[in-house]
Design an enzyme around this catalytic site. Sequence first.
Site, PDB file in Angstrom:
ATOM      1  CB  THR A   1      -0.869  -0.046   1.282  1.00  0.00           C
ATOM      2  OG1 THR A   1      -1.792  -1.118   1.166  1.00  0.00           O
ATOM      3  CG2 THR A   1      -1.621   1.256   1.516  1.00  0.00           C
TER       4      THR A   1
ATOM      5  NE  ARG B   1      -9.689  -6.590   2.761  1.00  0.00           N
ATOM      6  CZ  ARG B   1      -8.603  -5.846   2.870  1.00  0.00           C
ATOM      7  NH1 ARG B   1      -8.220  -5.075   1.872  1.00  0.00           N
ATOM      8  NH2 ARG B   1      -7.868  -5.877   3.965  1.00  0.00           N
ATOM      9  CB  VAL B   2     -13.764  -1.901   1.636  1.00  0.00           C
ATOM     10  CG1 VAL B   2     -13.070  -0.567   1.880  1.00  0.00           C
ATOM     11  CG2 VAL B   2     -14.612  -1.829   0.370  1.00  0.00           C
ATOM     12  N   GLY B   3     -10.643  -2.682   2.714  1.00  0.00           N
ATOM     13  CA  GLY B   3      -9.762  -2.680   3.874  1.00  0.00           C
ATOM     14  C   GLY B   3      -9.765  -1.332   4.573  1.00  0.00           C
ATOM     15  CG  ASP B   4      -6.134  -0.179   6.417  1.00  0.00           C
ATOM     16  OD1 ASP B   4      -5.964  -1.212   5.732  1.00  0.00           O
ATOM     17  OD2 ASP B   4      -5.269   0.713   6.513  1.00  0.00           O
TER      18      ASP B   4
ATOM     19  CB  THR C   1       1.100   0.544   4.999  1.00  0.00           C
ATOM     20  OG1 THR C   1       1.441  -0.710   4.420  1.00  0.00           O
ATOM     21  CG2 THR C   1       2.266   0.996   5.864  1.00  0.00           C
ATOM     22  N   GLY C   2      -0.610  -1.970   6.075  1.00  0.00           N
ATOM     23  CA  GLY C   2      -0.577  -3.221   6.840  1.00  0.00           C
ATOM     24  C   GLY C   2      -1.882  -3.984   6.695  1.00  0.00           C
TER      25      GLY C   2
ATOM     26  N   GLY D   1      -5.376  -4.701   6.907  1.00  0.00           N
ATOM     27  CA  GLY D   1      -6.534  -3.840   7.063  1.00  0.00           C
ATOM     28  C   GLY D   1      -7.527  -4.307   8.102  1.00  0.00           C
TER      29      GLY D   1
HETATM   30  N1  GLY Z   1      -3.919  -1.996   4.268  1.00  0.00           N
HETATM   31  C1  GLY Z   1      -4.424  -2.331   3.009  1.00  0.00           C
HETATM   32  C2  GLY Z   1      -5.560  -3.262   3.061  1.00  0.00           C
HETATM   33  O1  GLY Z   1      -5.667  -4.076   3.975  1.00  0.00           O
HETATM   34  O2  GLY Z   1      -6.370  -3.201   2.181  1.00  0.00           O
END
Ligand code: GLY
Length: 314
Positions: free
Chosen positions: A176, A204-207, A227-228, A230
Site C-alpha cells: 500500500t 472487500r474493503v480494507g482500512d 499500511t498493513g 486492514g
Molecule cells: N492496508 C491495506 C488493506 O488491507 O487493504
Amino acid sequence: MKPSIIVHGGAWSIPDAAVAACRAGCQAALAVAWPILERGGSSLDAVEAAIVSLEEHPEFDAGIGSHLNAAGRVALDAILMEGQTLKAGAVAVVERIRNPIRLARKILQSSEHLMLVGAGAEKFAVEQGMALCDPEELITARERRAWQQCSVHGHRDEFHFSPGTPGSPSSVATGTVGAVAMDSQGRIVAGTSTGGTCCKRPGRVGDSPLIGCGCYADEQAGGISCTGWGEAIMKVVLAKTAADLLRAGYESTGEPEGAAFRAAQKSIEILAVRTQGTGGLILLDRAGRVGFAHSTPRMAYGYVAPDGSFITSV
Ligand code: GLY
C-alpha cells in the site's frame, strides 16, 4: 512555514532483492512532490502527485501492479484528507480508474459525499471528465502469475516472488502507498492508496480508504497514512488513534522533539497488543515533523530532511 513531506510504499516482509526498487519508488515520489511544496504549491497537490507516482510504480500494491482479488480482478481503494477543513474524499472497489487518488480528490472537492464505491464511483469519475481505463492496464505479469498460483494452491506470499527463488523477487511484490505533506501555509494533507490484499473476496474493503483507519488529517494534531493488515487496522482506527496521541502529546507536554516518533510507535504498539496485527504508519505532527513506525520486518518510506535532502529507507 517550512514545508514537509513523508511518503511510504508499504510495510511487510520486503525481501532484500526488493529493497532497491522500493527505495527508488519512494525517491521518485519525493522528486515529483517536493518541488511543488518548494515553490509554494499546496499540500493537496503534493500528496496527489506523490501518490500518483507511487500508483504508477508497478512494484507497489496500488494502481498498476496491484494484487488481484479472488475473481482475478484489480479493485482499488484510496483516500485524501485535508487537516484544515477535515474534508475527505474516498473511493473504494473501483476497477477502471488508473489513479484512484485523483478520483479521491475529485470527490473531496466536487462531491457532496465523502466516499463513493464501485460503479457509482466510476460514473462520478466520468461525470468529472476522468477517463476510465481498461482493467487489464492495471494487471502486471507478476500479479497475474501469482493469482494463478494462488487459485490452484491457495494464497501464499511466496507466489508473489519470482518463481524458483522463494523470498527473492525480481521486483517488489506488494505495498500500500501513502503520503503526508504540510505546505508553506501550514496546511496538512494525508492520502493513502491500495490494491488491498491478494486474493481478497470481491467487494472487500480494507482500512485504506476509511477515514480514521488508513488515513487521517487534522491541523490540530497532524496527518497520518497507514499500511498493513486492514482487518486489524480497522479495529483500532489506527490513523485516528495516532492523531489522538499527537494531540494528547501537545496538550500534556507541548511540542517536544521526538513526540511524532513516540506517537507513531505507541500507535503500532496498540495495534499489536489489541489485535495481534502488524502494520506501519507515517505521520507529520502539526509542526510538520516526521514520525514513522512499523511492526513488520520492513517498511519502505522516504521524507525530506530539514536540509532539503531526500532520506529513503526500507
Ligand atoms: N492496508 C491495506 C488493506 O488491507 O487493504
